[in-house]
Motif scaffolding. Structure first.
Motif, PDB file in Angstrom:
ATOM      1  N   SER A   7      -8.081   8.852  -5.384  1.00  0.00           N
ATOM      2  CA  SER A   7      -7.233   7.663  -5.502  1.00  0.00           C
ATOM      3  C   SER A   7      -6.511   7.371  -4.189  1.00  0.00           C
ATOM      4  CB  SER A   7      -6.214   7.850  -6.627  1.00  0.00           C
ATOM      5  OG  SER A   7      -6.851   7.984  -7.882  1.00  0.00           O
TER       6      SER A   7
ATOM      7  N   LYS B  74       3.642   1.548  -1.614  1.00  0.00           N
ATOM      8  CA  LYS B  74       4.004   1.689  -3.024  1.00  0.00           C
ATOM      9  C   LYS B  74       2.842   2.261  -3.834  1.00  0.00           C
ATOM     10  CE  LYS B  74       7.500  -1.963  -3.009  1.00  0.00           C
ATOM     11  NZ  LYS B  74       7.872  -3.315  -3.498  1.00  0.00           N
ATOM     12  N   GLN B  75       1.631   1.863  -3.501  1.00  0.00           N
ATOM     13  CA  GLN B  75       0.466   2.398  -4.210  1.00  0.00           C
ATOM     14  C   GLN B  75       0.298   3.896  -3.938  1.00  0.00           C
ATOM     15  OE1 GLN B  75      -3.222   0.138  -3.907  1.00  0.00           O
ATOM     16  NE2 GLN B  75      -2.073  -1.770  -3.654  1.00  0.00           N
TER      17      GLN B  75
ATOM     18  N   LEU C  23       0.822  -1.208   0.000  1.00  0.00           N
ATOM     19  CA  LEU C  23       0.000   0.000   0.000  1.00  0.00           C
ATOM     20  C   LEU C  23       0.859   1.263   0.000  1.00  0.00           C
ATOM     21  CD1 LEU C  23      -2.889  -1.120   2.370  1.00  0.00           C
ATOM     22  CD2 LEU C  23      -2.993  -0.784  -0.103  1.00  0.00           C
TER      23      LEU C  23
ATOM     24  N   HIS D  94       2.379   6.229  -6.045  1.00  0.00           N
ATOM     25  CA  HIS D  94       1.988   6.489  -7.432  1.00  0.00           C
ATOM     26  C   HIS D  94       1.320   7.857  -7.573  1.00  0.00           C
ATOM     27  CE1 HIS D  94       3.050   2.630  -9.059  1.00  0.00           C
ATOM     28  NE2 HIS D  94       2.238   1.967  -8.263  1.00  0.00           N
TER      29      HIS D  94
ATOM     30  N   ILE E 103      -6.895   4.151  -1.196  1.00  0.00           N
ATOM     31  CA  ILE E 103      -5.781   3.386  -0.636  1.00  0.00           C
ATOM     32  C   ILE E 103      -5.764   3.492   0.888  1.00  0.00           C
ATOM     33  CG2 ILE E 103      -3.267   3.116  -0.587  1.00  0.00           C
ATOM     34  CD1 ILE E 103      -3.288   4.339  -3.462  1.00  0.00           C
TER      35      ILE E 103
END
Length: 216
Positions: free
Chosen positions: A147, A92-93, A90, A96, A151
């Protein structure tokens, strides 16, 4: 010891955390964002954080600094808890999306590394090459916040304790808190209660400030 940092830098926040968590005194020095000469004179390249040890030598790389301090100062190591592959994924997400949300806001927070217009201009020029124009990023705020919020909703149930994400302090806290902390500069973003409690607790423990009061 002295620690050379930028206030907005998540890698610097990692290094700052271990000193706060272990109550180890360190002199923090904020470099101007456009100051390449100082770090190059220390380690041969422009990067932070940089730790100046008691013997006068310099150590770069945030996780090397964390490991060095945790294992050599303030008694026994404290980052002994388990790590979570789900939390790592998460993080890493989040990465983004967070850069486009945060970079245009950093220069509006009154941070010491942006004390001169040249430092601001240099930062904008460098980051624009990676993320596009700051104005365009700001126009995407609603989409990016949505977004990130999705997350965060997945992350919240994984937070075991406000005092340590996995229940006991671990490397996950060193990696997670700086990413979440930098998102506090986004005024439009609402954090789930468990994550906000974690942010506030970890900020107190580590003595690393949040950006809620300056959020843009």
């Amino acid at each position: 010891m002295k620690l050379y940092i930028y206030e907005h830098c998540p890698f610097c926040a990692r290094a700052r955390m271990i000193f706060g968590l272990k109550n180890i005194p360190v002199e923090e020095h904020v470099l101007l964002s456009d100051d390449s000469g100082t770090p190059q004179s220390m380690i041969g390249e422009k990067m932070v954080p940089i730790l100046q040890k008691d013997d006068g030598s310099y150590m770069p790389e945030s996780l090397d600094i964390v490991d060095y301090i945790d294992n050599n100062y303030g008694g026994k190591p404290i980052l002994v808890g388990s790590q979570s592959s789900e939390i790592s994924a998460l993080i890493k997400q989040l990465q983004h999306y967070d850069y486009k949300l945060e970079c245009p806001r950093y220069i509006k927070l009154g941070l010491a590394e942006f004390a001169t217009q040249h430092a601001i201009d240099d930062f904008v020029a460098n980051k624009t090459k990676k993320i596009g124009s700051f104005d365009a990023c700001l126009e995407q705020t609603d989409e990016l916040v949505m977004s990130v919020s999705n997350i965060l909703d997945k992350l919240a149930p994984l937070i075991v304790s406000a005092h340590a994400c996995n229940g006991n302090l671990s490397l996950d806290d060193i990696l997670l808190f700086p990413v979440l902390r930098n998102l506090t500069c986004v005024k439009n973003l609402t954090f789930p209660p468990k994550i906000k409690a974690y942010l506030e607790s970890m900020s107190r423990q580590s003595k690393v400030n949040l950006f809620f009061d300056q959020a843009v």
